[in-house]
Enzyme design. Sequence first.
Site, PDB file in Angstrom:
ATOM      1  N   ARG A 195       0.848  -1.202   0.000  1.00 26.08           N
ATOM      2  CA  ARG A 195       0.000   0.000   0.000  1.00 26.08           C
ATOM      3  C   ARG A 195       0.883   1.251   0.000  1.00 26.08           C
ATOM      4  O   ARG A 195       0.579   2.249  -0.623  1.00 26.08           O
ATOM      5  CB  ARG A 195      -0.977   0.009   1.181  1.00 26.08           C
ATOM      6  CG  ARG A 195      -1.769   1.298   1.263  1.00 26.08           C
ATOM      7  CD  ARG A 195      -3.018   1.258   2.151  1.00 26.08           C
ATOM      8  NE  ARG A 195      -2.944   0.354   3.274  1.00 26.08           N
ATOM      9  CZ  ARG A 195      -2.238   0.564   4.394  1.00 26.08           C
ATOM     10  NH1 ARG A 195      -1.560   1.684   4.557  1.00 26.08           N
ATOM     11  NH2 ARG A 195      -2.222  -0.341   5.350  1.00 26.08           N
ATOM     12  N   TYR A 217     -17.090  16.208 -16.047  1.00 25.86           N
ATOM     13  CA  TYR A 217     -17.513  14.808 -15.957  1.00 25.86           C
ATOM     14  C   TYR A 217     -18.555  14.671 -14.836  1.00 25.86           C
ATOM     15  O   TYR A 217     -18.344  15.174 -13.727  1.00 25.86           O
ATOM     16  CB  TYR A 217     -16.281  13.946 -15.672  1.00 25.86           C
ATOM     17  CG  TYR A 217     -16.588  12.507 -15.393  1.00 25.86           C
ATOM     18  CD1 TYR A 217     -17.084  11.688 -16.402  1.00 25.86           C
ATOM     19  CD2 TYR A 217     -16.393  11.965 -14.134  1.00 25.86           C
ATOM     20  CE1 TYR A 217     -17.372  10.361 -16.150  1.00 25.86           C
ATOM     21  CE2 TYR A 217     -16.672  10.633 -13.870  1.00 25.86           C
ATOM     22  CZ  TYR A 217     -17.169   9.835 -14.886  1.00 25.86           C
ATOM     23  OH  TYR A 217     -17.444   8.524 -14.630  1.00 25.86           O
ATOM     24  N   ASP A 241      -8.352  18.557 -15.093  1.00 29.06           N
ATOM     25  CA  ASP A 241      -8.632  17.161 -15.428  1.00 29.06           C
ATOM     26  C   ASP A 241      -8.246  17.000 -16.896  1.00 29.06           C
ATOM     27  O   ASP A 241      -8.939  17.477 -17.791  1.00 29.06           O
ATOM     28  CB  ASP A 241     -10.120  16.866 -15.194  1.00 29.06           C
ATOM     29  CG  ASP A 241     -10.497  15.417 -15.530  1.00 29.06           C
ATOM     30  OD1 ASP A 241      -9.751  14.769 -16.305  1.00 29.06           O
ATOM     31  OD2 ASP A 241     -11.534  14.940 -15.047  1.00 29.06           O
TER      32      ASP A 241
HETATM   33  C1  LIG Z   1     -13.978   8.760 -16.510  1.00 25.30           C
HETATM   34  C2  LIG Z   1     -13.619  10.120 -16.085  1.00 25.30           C
HETATM   35  C3  LIG Z   1     -13.329  10.421 -14.749  1.00 25.30           C
HETATM   36  C4  LIG Z   1     -13.464   9.402 -13.643  1.00 25.30           C
HETATM   37  O1  LIG Z   1     -12.547   8.386 -13.748  1.00 25.30           O
HETATM   38  P1  LIG Z   1     -12.796   6.847 -13.283  1.00 25.30           P
HETATM   39  O2  LIG Z   1     -11.550   6.169 -13.683  1.00 25.30           O
HETATM   40  O3  LIG Z   1     -14.023   6.374 -14.006  1.00 25.30           O
HETATM   41  O4  LIG Z   1     -13.019   6.901 -11.811  1.00 25.30           O
HETATM   42  C5  LIG Z   1     -12.932  11.709 -14.450  1.00 25.30           C
HETATM   43  N1  LIG Z   1     -12.839  12.659 -15.389  1.00 25.30           N
HETATM   44  C6  LIG Z   1     -13.130  12.420 -16.681  1.00 25.30           C
HETATM   45  C7  LIG Z   1     -13.012  13.523 -17.676  1.00 25.30           C
HETATM   46  C8  LIG Z   1     -13.528  11.150 -17.070  1.00 25.30           C
HETATM   47  O5  LIG Z   1     -13.830  10.922 -18.354  1.00 25.30           O
END
Ligand SMILES: *Cc1c(COP(=O)(O)O)cnc(C)c1O
Length: 390
Positions: free
Chosen positions: A52, A105, A178
């Site tokens: 971990r 998202y 993001d």
């Molecule tokens: C899919 C997605 C997430 C979340 O990610 P997971 O791996 O599904 O938890 C966050 N931001 C964007 C833009 C995504 O497409």
Amino acid sequence: MSEEQYGFSTRAITAGQHFDPTTGAVVPPVYLTSTFVQDGIGGFRGGYEYARGGNPTRDSLQEQLASLEGGVKAFSFASGLAAEDALLRAVLTPGDHIVMGNDVYGGTHRLVNRVFVPWGIDLDVVELTDLDRVRAAIRPGSTKVLWIETPTNPLMKINDIAALAELGHEFGVLVVVDNTFASPYLQQPIALGADAVIHSTTKYLGGHSDVVGGAVVVNDEELAAKVGFLQFGVGAVSGPLDAWLTIRGIKTLAVRLDRHSSNAQSIAESLTGHPAIETVYYPGLPTHPGHDLASRQMKAFGGMISLGLAGGEVAARKLAESTELFQLAESLGGVESLIGYPSEMTHASVRGTELEVAPNIVRLSVGIEDVADLTADLLTALDRVTAASR
Ligand SMILES: *Cc1c(COP(=O)(O)O)cnc(C)c1O
């Protein structure tokens, strides 16, 4: 030549990927182990104690990610949302405020709105293409995070990372991007001024729809220490096999994204003006409002397209259920093409909020198949949409 001087595609293959010194195996092994033998109490080999806290396969992925995003440190997690949760918990305490784009998202909005808001965080959702509205939303002293997505999901709006980072920094706000939709190959948020990048590595980085994962990349040692503590102390780590699959995917990121982008550009152009389609949302089209900014901010325009159907919800549903190569499924960024109906799939959780997606929108994740086949598949499906509406 030192590692940092290599180009992106070279670093995707070499960063953190040292051959195994005991056998010479070119590909570092997957360390499927939960614990590590100690040479006497506290005598750790390479610093490894319990998985971990650290595992060589995870470290190898983290080095690769930090190099590609140009950050000081990267941390990999069991999912994109686990990565977001760790970063937000590292920087927020109850009473703080977060400003978020209005087209993020759906799961990101759900995480903040349903987990962080009840914990005592204030959330404001704003139109990030309008800097005056962002400035007005920032509460000096209590706003701690500005959360940016670009291109946005699903409307493909382009937000100005450099301008937003400058604005956020005026107020001491942590600027987070993001970068899932663009990937570091197409867009480098840290170089543009962002403080942290998050990823759902499930998407383009993994690239083969075979693994769920997430990452945080930071540009600052102090923040790195906080996120690193939560990765260890909360424990939503990526397992070694997941990390290894992600590493393997990342090695071909550049060539995949070139093809995703050229396929998507060609499809967006082919569908423009089609009578069944009201709007093609793709930043590579000169008519897209974010086209000029995207041309400066991104290396290419990526593989994601949304379509607004002239025939509304009925037509959108019909299209989503009529393609063959484009499979109806959640997610994006894999080599295979997918089609989705956001208002009931990826964005079902934001229904009834200001992020609600219009019912005539269909989202395409354009894969790396032959573009002629993909285009024909969409045109045939659109014929079915038109026939059904007669
Ligand atoms: C899919 C997605 C997430 C979340 O990610 P997971 O791996 O599904 O938890 C966050 N931001 C964007 C833009 C995504 O497409």
